[in-house]
Design an enzyme around this catalytic site. Structure first.
Site, PDB file in Angstrom:
ATOM      1  N   SER A 176      -7.445   4.987   4.366  1.00 40.35           N
ATOM      2  CA  SER A 176      -7.384   4.271   3.086  1.00 40.35           C
ATOM      3  C   SER A 176      -7.755   2.804   3.301  1.00 40.35           C
ATOM      4  CB  SER A 176      -5.971   4.345   2.496  1.00 40.35           C
ATOM      5  OG  SER A 176      -5.821   5.523   1.747  1.00 40.35           O
TER       6      SER A 176
ATOM      7  N   LYS B 285       0.850  -1.192   0.000  1.00 39.73           N
ATOM      8  CA  LYS B 285       0.000   0.000   0.000  1.00 39.73           C
ATOM      9  C   LYS B 285       0.877   1.230   0.000  1.00 39.73           C
ATOM     10  CE  LYS B 285      -4.250   1.685   0.585  1.00 39.73           C
ATOM     11  NZ  LYS B 285      -4.037   2.603  -0.538  1.00 39.73           N
TER      12      LYS B 285
ATOM     13  N   LYS C 295       5.390   2.444  -2.857  1.00 38.51           N
ATOM     14  CA  LYS C 295       5.214   3.854  -3.238  1.00 38.51           C
ATOM     15  C   LYS C 295       5.452   3.961  -4.731  1.00 38.51           C
ATOM     16  CE  LYS C 295       4.487   7.850  -1.067  1.00 38.51           C
ATOM     17  NZ  LYS C 295       3.859   8.065   0.242  1.00 38.51           N
TER      18      LYS C 295
ATOM     19  N   LYS D 200       5.124   2.223   8.552  1.00 36.82           N
ATOM     20  CA  LYS D 200       3.927   2.971   8.962  1.00 36.82           C
ATOM     21  C   LYS D 200       2.732   2.033   9.161  1.00 36.82           C
ATOM     22  CE  LYS D 200       3.581   6.610   6.465  1.00 36.82           C
ATOM     23  NZ  LYS D 200       3.315   7.590   5.382  1.00 36.82           N
TER      24      LYS D 200
ATOM     25  N   ASN E 156      -2.788  19.085   0.956  1.00 38.11           N
ATOM     26  CA  ASN E 156      -3.771  18.268   1.661  1.00 38.11           C
ATOM     27  C   ASN E 156      -3.416  18.145   3.141  1.00 38.11           C
ATOM     28  OD1 ASN E 156      -4.273  15.381   2.802  1.00 38.11           O
ATOM     29  ND2 ASN E 156      -5.948  15.744   1.404  1.00 38.11           N
TER      30      ASN E 156
ATOM     31  N   THR F 216      -5.117  12.386   6.952  1.00 36.04           N
ATOM     32  CA  THR F 216      -3.714  12.506   7.339  1.00 36.04           C
ATOM     33  C   THR F 216      -3.544  13.697   8.287  1.00 36.04           C
ATOM     34  OG1 THR F 216      -3.166  11.623   5.167  1.00 36.04           O
ATOM     35  CG2 THR F 216      -1.347  12.525   6.452  1.00 36.04           C
TER      36      THR F 216
HETATM   37  N1  LIG Z   1      -1.766  13.037   1.081  1.00 31.47           N
HETATM   38  C1  LIG Z   1      -1.662  12.122   2.036  1.00 31.47           C
HETATM   39  O1  LIG Z   1      -2.650  11.500   2.441  1.00 31.47           O
HETATM   40  C2  LIG Z   1      -0.345  11.862   2.689  1.00 31.47           C
HETATM   41  C3  LIG Z   1       0.762  12.659   2.467  1.00 31.47           C
HETATM   42  N2  LIG Z   1       1.896  12.457   3.190  1.00 31.47           N
HETATM   43  C4  LIG Z   1       3.073  13.291   3.002  1.00 31.47           C
HETATM   44  O2  LIG Z   1       2.762  14.642   3.340  1.00 31.47           O
HETATM   45  C5  LIG Z   1       3.553  15.545   2.531  1.00 31.47           C
HETATM   46  C6  LIG Z   1       2.642  16.498   1.794  1.00 31.47           C
HETATM   47  O3  LIG Z   1       1.743  15.740   1.005  1.00 31.47           O
HETATM   48  P1  LIG Z   1       0.378  16.372   0.455  1.00 31.47           P
HETATM   49  O4  LIG Z   1      -0.142  17.362   1.409  1.00 31.47           O
HETATM   50  O5  LIG Z   1      -0.447  15.219   0.046  1.00 31.47           O
HETATM   51  O6  LIG Z   1       0.912  17.090  -0.852  1.00 31.47           O
HETATM   52  P2  LIG Z   1       0.242  18.304  -1.651  1.00 31.47           P
HETATM   53  O7  LIG Z   1       0.781  18.199  -3.027  1.00 31.47           O
HETATM   54  O8  LIG Z   1      -1.223  18.326  -1.433  1.00 31.47           O
HETATM   55  O9  LIG Z   1       0.868  19.597  -0.924  1.00 31.47           O
HETATM   56  C7  LIG Z   1       2.217  19.823  -0.784  1.00 31.47           C
HETATM   57  C8  LIG Z   1       2.387  21.218  -0.206  1.00 31.47           C
HETATM   58  O10 LIG Z   1       3.747  21.427   0.155  1.00 31.47           O
HETATM   59  C9  LIG Z   1       4.228  22.627  -0.480  1.00 31.47           C
HETATM   60  N3  LIG Z   1       5.661  22.448  -0.688  1.00 31.47           N
HETATM   61  C10 LIG Z   1       6.295  21.590  -1.517  1.00 31.47           C
HETATM   62  N4  LIG Z   1       7.622  21.721  -1.394  1.00 31.47           N
HETATM   63  C11 LIG Z   1       7.831  22.685  -0.457  1.00 31.47           C
HETATM   64  C12 LIG Z   1       8.978  23.272   0.118  1.00 31.47           C
HETATM   65  N5  LIG Z   1      10.205  22.896  -0.253  1.00 31.47           N
HETATM   66  N6  LIG Z   1       8.798  24.225   1.072  1.00 31.47           N
HETATM   67  C13 LIG Z   1       7.559  24.602   1.453  1.00 31.47           C
HETATM   68  N7  LIG Z   1       6.441  24.080   0.949  1.00 31.47           N
HETATM   69  C14 LIG Z   1       6.577  23.144  -0.004  1.00 31.47           C
HETATM   70  C15 LIG Z   1       3.399  22.760  -1.723  1.00 31.47           C
HETATM   71  O11 LIG Z   1       3.394  24.077  -2.228  1.00 31.47           O
HETATM   72  C16 LIG Z   1       2.032  22.329  -1.191  1.00 31.47           C
HETATM   73  O12 LIG Z   1       1.436  23.390  -0.462  1.00 31.47           O
HETATM   74  C17 LIG Z   1       4.419  14.639   1.636  1.00 31.47           C
HETATM   75  O13 LIG Z   1       5.631  14.372   2.289  1.00 31.47           O
HETATM   76  C18 LIG Z   1       3.598  13.347   1.575  1.00 31.47           C
HETATM   77  O14 LIG Z   1       4.381  12.222   1.267  1.00 31.47           O
HETATM   78  C19 LIG Z   1       1.976  11.489   4.151  1.00 31.47           C
HETATM   79  C20 LIG Z   1       0.922  10.679   4.403  1.00 31.47           C
HETATM   80  C21 LIG Z   1      -0.297  10.723   3.620  1.00 31.47           C
HETATM   81  O1  LIG Z   2      -3.333   6.243   1.784  1.00 29.13           O
HETATM   82  C1  LIG Z   2      -2.455   5.465   1.454  1.00 29.13           C
HETATM   83  O2  LIG Z   2      -2.683   4.312   1.120  1.00 29.13           O
HETATM   84  C2  LIG Z   2      -1.002   5.861   1.457  1.00 29.13           C
HETATM   85  C3  LIG Z   2      -0.729   7.295   1.741  1.00 29.13           C
HETATM   86  C4  LIG Z   2       0.741   7.559   1.635  1.00 29.13           C
HETATM   87  O3  LIG Z   2       1.277   7.515   0.554  1.00 29.13           O
HETATM   88  C5  LIG Z   2       1.531   7.819   2.831  1.00 29.13           C
HETATM   89  O4  LIG Z   2       1.074   7.546   3.945  1.00 29.13           O
HETATM   90  O5  LIG Z   2       2.685   8.287   2.690  1.00 29.13           O
END
Ligand SMILES: NC(=O)C1=CN([C@@H]2O[C@H](COP(=O)(O)OP(=O)(O)OC[C@H]3O[C@@H](n4cnc5c(N)ncnc54)[C@H](O)[C@@H]3O)[C@@H](O)[C@H]2O)C=CC1
Ligand SMILES: O=C(O)CCC(=O)C(=O)O
Length: 424
Positions: A358, A78, A114, A102, A229, A198
């Site tokens: 998820s 996953k 991933k 995790k 997000n 998350t």
């Molecule tokens: N979406 C999910 O359910 C999950 C996400 N994550 C992790 O959380 C983190 C963010 O993911 P999402 O929120 O889904 O991505 P997203 O694409 O929705 O948002 C990313 C955000 O970070 C900002 N960003 C990117 N690089 C940056 C930098 N160098 N400095 C400051 N801001 C920056 C972007 O402008 C955007 O606001 C990633 O590391 C991802 O792997 C972890 C678990 C689950």
């Molecule tokens: O929702 C999922 O299955 C995985 C989310 C994810 O990529 C993460 O936790 O880093």
């Protein structure tokens, strides 16, 4: 064009090595046998594909896509799919291993994987992104499967992309297959609560950690890096629990207001401004580096890897760091942070709320039934709280930082399961 702040200073740490250095320490403390250590350190499968996509101007561009299955010991693998220019094999390998740990920390029956494509979705049209996602799904059709490998959103992807993936996979199979992917739109088998899951898990673990540290949430301040997000939901939910969110940020820069950012306004502004906070009023513009060293109680890095590194770690003033992002702290920064007495709720615990819901989505798809938001939230909050308490207990018992304790919990579970399964 919006001003793009240069990426923060990095230790230039290879993310897979960063994962491995913590894995090694935790394995040593557990006394893990060398053979099992060798099994767990190597990803089970690594797939690299070339994806030719017709762009809107008629030219054909070739993208490189990855899917790494780190482990299927606990169950089908996953993990999310990342669309970002920085995607590379080592990053995907690290992210896949973090998924294994995790899922084990929150005790859900999945292995870790991933995926990613090196691309810049901010410079692509919706049509180009759709063609890329369909090409990626086509290329990975023999990797994905509801009992095999189940993708989800990550940086640069969301419900829209998951809908295209599910549709393309279903066309290939000749039948609607909801359970092949999670994080889908609600109308096509998505789960209530997944979008915010998350960020909600970040909030739940932050509240649990504040209780241990005797920080009163109604007097606490907070800074959140990343306003996608995870970051925006974490900011909103922490604000709802009484914290003053003094700063938020994205790639356009950071926005600071001592009295607190109005999170709903910031979300609305971002949604009407092509996903960017650029130009957000009611706050002073600072840099992402400055945000990380603000004198706040709680710091939530929710953007990308290595942002807390050996360069800026000595200047971090927060009492508590809750890692919304995967790998935001370099391994070289760990010691500095630990010596300063800052508690870190590590990524493989703090951001596990997403994969937990998820899992609920996948369960609902398989049952052909829909849970209420209340049921989803109550169950995921319980899982996150129990996982926090379990990791905290191990950290106290072995006198190790929370990060090492989380790895110990995960490695212990995966290695025991490996031995029970046997036959290798
Ligand atoms: N979406 C999910 O359910 C999950 C996400 N994550 C992790 O959380 C983190 C963010 O993911 P999402 O929120 O889904 O991505 P997203 O694409 O929705 O948002 C990313 C955000 O970070 C900002 N960003 C990117 N690089 C940056 C930098 N160098 N400095 C400051 N801001 C920056 C972007 O402008 C955007 O606001 C990633 O590391 C991802 O792997 C972890 C678990 C689950
Ligand atoms: O929702 C999922 O299955 C995985 C989310 C994810 O990529 C993460 O936790 O880093």
């Amino acid at each position: 064009m919006a001003y793009i702040e240069p990426a923060p200073l990095k230790d230039k740490e290879n993310p897979f090595e960063a994962m491995m250095s913590r894995f090694k320490v935790a394995s040593q403390i557990l006394g893990l046998e060398e053979e099992i250590y060798n099994v767990l350190k190597n990803p089970a499968r690594q797939v690299i594909v070339s994806l030719p996509v017709t762009m809107d101007d008629g030219t054909i561009k070739v993208f490189e896509g990855y899917r790494v299955i780190h482990s299927t010991i606990l169950g089908p693998s996953k993990g999310g799919i990342r669309f970002d220019m920085a995607v590379n094999l080592d990053e995907v390998k690290a992210l896949a291993a973090w998924m294994t740990w995790k899922c084990a920390v929150v005790d859900i029956p999945y292995g870790g994987a991933k995926g990613g494509v090196a691309c810049n979705p901010r410079e692509m049209s919706a049509g180009e992104i759709e063609r890329l996602m369909r090409a990626y799904t086509q290329a990975m059709a023999d990797v994905f499967g509801p009992d095999q490998d189940i993708p989800a959103p990550d940086m640069g992807t969301g419900p829209r992309e998951m809908a295209w993936l599910m549709d393309q996979y279903s066309r290939i199979q000749g039948m609607t297959t909801h359970a092949v992917v999670t994080g889908k739109p609600l109308v096509m088998g998505g789960s209530l609560g997944r979008t915010e899951a998350t960020g909600r898990g970040v909030m739940v673990t932050a509240m649990a950690a504040m209780e241990k540290l005797k920080i009163n949430p109604y007097k606490a301040t907070c800074a959140v890096q990343g306003f996608g997000n995870v970051g925006s939901w974490a900011a909103r939910l922490l604000h709802e629990r009484g914290l003053i969110v003094q700063a938020v940020s994205d790639l356009s820069g950071a926005y600071y207001n001592e009295k607190g950012i109005e999170i709903d306004k910031a979300v609305q502004y971002r949604d009407n401004n092509k996903g960017s906070l650029e130009g957000f009023a009611g706050a002073e513009k600072i840099s992402n580096e400055d945000l990380l060293t603000l004198p706040v109680d709680l710091l939530v890095p929710a953007a990308t890897e290595d942002v807390i590194n050996s360069t800026n770690a000595p200047n971090i003033k927060a009492k508590l760091i809750v890692e919304g992002a995967n790998g935001p702290t370099s391994s070289k920064a760990d010691n500095v942070i630990n010596e300063k007495g800052i508690m870190v709720v590590p990524d493989i615990l703090a951001n596990a709320g997403g994969v937990t819901v998820s899992y609920f989505e996948w369960v609902q798809n398989r049952l052909g039934y829909k849970w209420t938001a209340d049921r989803v939230n109550r169950r995921s909050d319980r899982i996150m709280k129990d996982a926090f308490n379990n990791v905290y207990r191990v950290s106290q018992e072995y006198k190790v930082p929370m990060r090492i304790a989380a790895y110990m919990v995960a490695i212990d579970k995966v290695s025991k399961t490996y031995k029970f399964r046997g036959g290798y």
